[in-house]
Every structure is written in structure tokens, then in C-alpha cells.
Design a protein around this motif. Structure first.
Motif, PDB file in Angstrom:
ATOM      1  N   MET A   1      35.884  43.051  58.532  1.00  0.00           N
ATOM      2  CA  MET A   1      35.765  42.594  57.163  1.00  0.00           C
ATOM      3  C   MET A   1      36.199  43.714  56.216  1.00  0.00           C
ATOM      4  SD  MET A   1      32.430  41.104  55.263  1.00  0.00           S
ATOM      5  CE  MET A   1      32.126  41.518  53.584  1.00  0.00           C
ATOM      6  N   THR A   2      36.923  43.345  55.175  1.00  0.00           N
ATOM      7  CA  THR A   2      37.317  44.335  54.173  1.00  0.00           C
ATOM      8  C   THR A   2      36.117  44.679  53.297  1.00  0.00           C
ATOM      9  OG1 THR A   2      38.029  42.627  52.634  1.00  0.00           O
ATOM     10  CG2 THR A   2      39.706  43.524  54.107  1.00  0.00           C
ATOM     11  N   ASP A   3      36.065  45.925  52.836  1.00  0.00           N
ATOM     12  CA  ASP A   3      34.949  46.392  52.013  1.00  0.00           C
ATOM     13  C   ASP A   3      35.093  46.026  50.548  1.00  0.00           C
ATOM     14  OD1 ASP A   3      33.776  47.538  54.215  1.00  0.00           O
ATOM     15  OD2 ASP A   3      34.661  49.504  53.862  1.00  0.00           O
ATOM     16  N   ARG A   4      36.334  45.714  50.134  1.00  0.00           N
ATOM     17  CA  ARG A   4      36.573  45.435  48.727  1.00  0.00           C
ATOM     18  C   ARG A   4      37.686  44.402  48.604  1.00  0.00           C
ATOM     19  NH1 ARG A   4      39.173  50.105  45.453  1.00  0.00           N
ATOM     20  NH2 ARG A   4      41.056  48.879  45.570  1.00  0.00           N
ATOM     21  N   LEU A   5      37.541  43.560  47.606  1.00  0.00           N
ATOM     22  CA  LEU A   5      38.575  42.569  47.306  1.00  0.00           C
ATOM     23  C   LEU A   5      38.853  42.629  45.815  1.00  0.00           C
ATOM     24  CD1 LEU A   5      40.355  40.140  48.150  1.00  0.00           C
ATOM     25  CD2 LEU A   5      38.389  38.683  47.619  1.00  0.00           C
ATOM     26  N   ASP A   6      40.126  42.754  45.451  1.00  0.00           N
ATOM     27  CA  ASP A   6      40.529  42.747  44.050  1.00  0.00           C
ATOM     28  C   ASP A   6      41.149  41.395  43.739  1.00  0.00           C
ATOM     29  OD1 ASP A   6      39.667  45.349  43.796  1.00  0.00           O
ATOM     30  OD2 ASP A   6      41.661  46.232  43.938  1.00  0.00           O
ATOM     31  N   LEU A   7      40.591  40.707  42.744  1.00  0.00           N
ATOM     32  CA  LEU A   7      41.086  39.405  42.311  1.00  0.00           C
ATOM     33  C   LEU A   7      41.705  39.551  40.928  1.00  0.00           C
ATOM     34  CD1 LEU A   7      38.006  37.261  43.380  1.00  0.00           C
ATOM     35  CD2 LEU A   7      40.219  37.396  44.553  1.00  0.00           C
ATOM     36  N   TYR A   8      42.951  39.136  40.784  1.00  0.00           N
ATOM     37  CA  TYR A   8      43.700  39.276  39.542  1.00  0.00           C
ATOM     38  C   TYR A   8      43.858  37.907  38.877  1.00  0.00           C
ATOM     39  CZ  TYR A   8      44.943  43.910  41.217  1.00  0.00           C
ATOM     40  OH  TYR A   8      44.883  45.207  41.663  1.00  0.00           O
ATOM     41  N   PHE A   9      43.358  37.785  37.647  1.00  0.00           N
ATOM     42  CA  PHE A   9      43.436  36.555  36.874  1.00  0.00           C
ATOM     43  C   PHE A   9      44.325  36.784  35.656  1.00  0.00           C
ATOM     44  CE2 PHE A   9      39.406  36.564  39.060  1.00  0.00           C
ATOM     45  CZ  PHE A   9      39.285  35.272  39.539  1.00  0.00           C
ATOM     46  N   ASP A  10      45.109  35.788  35.287  1.00  0.00           N
ATOM     47  CA  ASP A  10      45.936  35.880  34.085  1.00  0.00           C
ATOM     48  C   ASP A  10      45.035  36.167  32.892  1.00  0.00           C
ATOM     49  OD1 ASP A  10      47.020  34.348  31.546  1.00  0.00           O
ATOM     50  OD2 ASP A  10      48.769  34.846  32.794  1.00  0.00           O
ATOM     51  N   LEU A  11      45.258  37.301  32.241  1.00  0.00           N
ATOM     52  CA  LEU A  11      44.372  37.748  31.170  1.00  0.00           C
ATOM     53  C   LEU A  11      44.387  36.799  29.977  1.00  0.00           C
ATOM     54  CD1 LEU A  11      43.133  40.973  30.178  1.00  0.00           C
ATOM     55  CD2 LEU A  11      44.466  39.940  28.379  1.00  0.00           C
ATOM     56  N   ARG A  12      45.556  36.346  29.560  1.00  0.00           N
ATOM     57  CA  ARG A  12      45.621  35.457  28.388  1.00  0.00           C
ATOM     58  C   ARG A  12      44.892  34.141  28.661  1.00  0.00           C
ATOM     59  NH1 ARG A  12      51.584  37.062  27.354  1.00  0.00           N
ATOM     60  NH2 ARG A  12      51.280  38.900  26.064  1.00  0.00           N
ATOM     61  N   LEU A  13      45.025  33.632  29.858  1.00  0.00           N
ATOM     62  CA  LEU A  13      44.341  32.390  30.198  1.00  0.00           C
ATOM     63  C   LEU A  13      42.829  32.623  30.258  1.00  0.00           C
ATOM     64  CD1 LEU A  13      44.397  29.427  30.887  1.00  0.00           C
ATOM     65  CD2 LEU A  13      45.035  30.047  33.237  1.00  0.00           C
ATOM     66  N   ALA A  14      42.409  33.742  30.828  1.00  0.00           N
ATOM     67  CA  ALA A  14      40.972  34.065  30.866  1.00  0.00           C
ATOM     68  C   ALA A  14      40.415  34.204  29.447  1.00  0.00           C
ATOM     69  CB  ALA A  14      40.736  35.337  31.670  1.00  0.00           C
ATOM     70  N   LEU A  15      41.171  34.825  28.548  1.00  0.00           N
ATOM     71  CA  LEU A  15      40.729  34.959  27.160  1.00  0.00           C
ATOM     72  C   LEU A  15      40.660  33.592  26.489  1.00  0.00           C
ATOM     73  CD1 LEU A  15      39.884  36.669  24.750  1.00  0.00           C
ATOM     74  CD2 LEU A  15      42.330  37.057  24.270  1.00  0.00           C
ATOM     75  N   ARG A  16      41.624  32.729  26.769  1.00  0.00           N
ATOM     76  CA  ARG A  16      41.588  31.356  26.220  1.00  0.00           C
ATOM     77  C   ARG A  16      40.319  30.632  26.665  1.00  0.00           C
ATOM     78  NH1 ARG A  16      46.040  26.744  27.695  1.00  0.00           N
ATOM     79  NH2 ARG A  16      45.038  25.040  26.576  1.00  0.00           N
ATOM     80  N   LEU A  17      39.961  30.774  27.929  1.00  0.00           N
ATOM     81  CA  LEU A  17      38.741  30.148  28.447  1.00  0.00           C
ATOM     82  C   LEU A  17      37.498  30.750  27.792  1.00  0.00           C
ATOM     83  CD1 LEU A  17      39.754  30.058  32.213  1.00  0.00           C
ATOM     84  CD2 LEU A  17      39.539  28.068  30.692  1.00  0.00           C
ATOM     85  N   ALA A  18      37.492  32.065  27.620  1.00  0.00           N
ATOM     86  CA  ALA A  18      36.344  32.741  26.996  1.00  0.00           C
ATOM     87  C   ALA A  18      36.182  32.299  25.540  1.00  0.00           C
ATOM     88  CB  ALA A  18      36.510  34.251  27.077  1.00  0.00           C
ATOM     89  N   GLU A  19      37.273  32.235  24.800  1.00  0.00           N
ATOM     90  CA  GLU A  19      37.203  31.809  23.400  1.00  0.00           C
ATOM     91  C   GLU A  19      36.710  30.363  23.305  1.00  0.00           C
ATOM     92  OE1 GLU A  19      37.385  33.830  20.956  1.00  0.00           O
ATOM     93  OE2 GLU A  19      38.623  35.495  21.615  1.00  0.00           O
ATOM     94  N   HIS A  20      37.125  29.523  24.232  1.00  0.00           N
ATOM     95  CA  HIS A  20      36.628  28.143  24.264  1.00  0.00           C
ATOM     96  C   HIS A  20      35.121  28.132  24.467  1.00  0.00           C
ATOM     97  CE1 HIS A  20      35.487  24.426  26.475  1.00  0.00           C
ATOM     98  NE2 HIS A  20      36.152  23.868  25.470  1.00  0.00           N
TER      99      HIS A  20
END
Length: 147
Positions: A1-20
Motif C-alpha cells: 500500500m502507498t503511504d500517500r496519495l495526491d489528488l489534483y482537482f481543477d482549482l477553478r471548478l473547486a472554487l465555483r463549487l465552494a462559492e455555490h
């Protein structure tokens, strides 16, 4: 098993969801341990089922650009049908889950809130919101590029 996983999300889309989420008066109840059934005002839901993604807690839901009833931001390489590693071999584990990311709680390495990081990243032209996941912690960071 890997000790760490990095997940990359589109920042502008994440900000759009947060503002909503921030703009809504009503919010979806939580489905995770400890918060189950409680509203999560001003938050994002981080979920894993057929992929791993973020969505707004705001109600009514923000429709997807493709006509789906709920806009989501999939982690790069973790949408349904993507060729990603078996989640069982990562800190995500094999079970489906949802976790509330409260926008004003400090998740960042420097004590910044998710909302502060999203807005800073947008101002400074970052491309990705990075969730760094270990078996013990989840930290929220910014990234200009994929690894």
C-alpha cells in the motif's frame, strides 16, 4: 500500500463549487461518521465511489454543464473509467465514503482555510487544488501543475 496519495482537482471548478455552497441558504446533510445528518453550511463534500470528486453542499444543487443534476469536480485521473490504481492499495481504501470539507476550517499546511486557499490560488493563477491524503491526515494545498 502507498503511504500517500495526491489528488489534483481543477482549482477553478473547486472554487465555483465552494462559492455555490457559500451562496446557498440550504445545505445537504452529511453522510459521514460524527457529522451524519447535520447540515454542512458552506462546505464541499469530498466523496469516493466510482471515482473521487468534490461537490457543493449547497441546495438546490448546482447542475452540471453536461445536464447532470449535480456538478462535480473529479480528481485528475480518478473519474469513472479512468485508469487509476486500485483504491484499496491507497490511503483512500476500498470502501465508498463522503467527507465534509468545511470551507472555513483550517486544512492547509499554514492554517489557511479551504476557502482562503481556493481564492489565493485563483488570484495567483494556480491550476489545481491538491488533497494530500495519508492514512492519518488530509491536507489541502495548491499546485501549478500535475506531477
Amino acid at each position: 500500500m502507498t503511504d500517500r496519495l495526491d489528488l489534483y482537482f481543477d482549482l477553478r471548478l473547486a472554487l465555483r463549487l465552494a462559492e455555490h455552497a457559500l451562496d446557498c441558504d440550504q445545505h445537504a446533510p452529511a453522510f459521514c461518521d460524527g457529522d451524519e445528518g447535520k447540515d454542512c453550511p458552506g462546505g464541499l463534500v469530498w466523496a469516493k465511489d466510482w471515482g473521487t470528486y468534490l461537490m457543493s453542499t449547497g441546495r438546490p444543487a448546482l447542475p452540471g454543464d453536461d445536464g447532470s443534476p449535480n456538478l462535480v469536480a473529479y480528481a485528475h485521473g480518478w473519474a469513472p473509467g479512468d485508469d487509476h490504481p486500485d483504491a484499496t492499495d491507497t490511503p483512500l481504501g476500498g470502501d465508498d465514503f463522503s467527507e465534509q470539507l468545511h470551507l472555513n476550517d483550517p486544512y492547509g499546511a499554514h492554517g489557511q482555510s479551504v476557502l482562503e486557499l481556493l481564492r489565493q490560488g485563483n488570484r495567483e493563477h494556480y491550476r489545481y487544488l491538491l488533497l494530500r491524503v495519508t492514512p492519518e491526515t488530509v491536507t489541502v494545498q495548491l499546485s501549478r501543475a500535475l506531477p
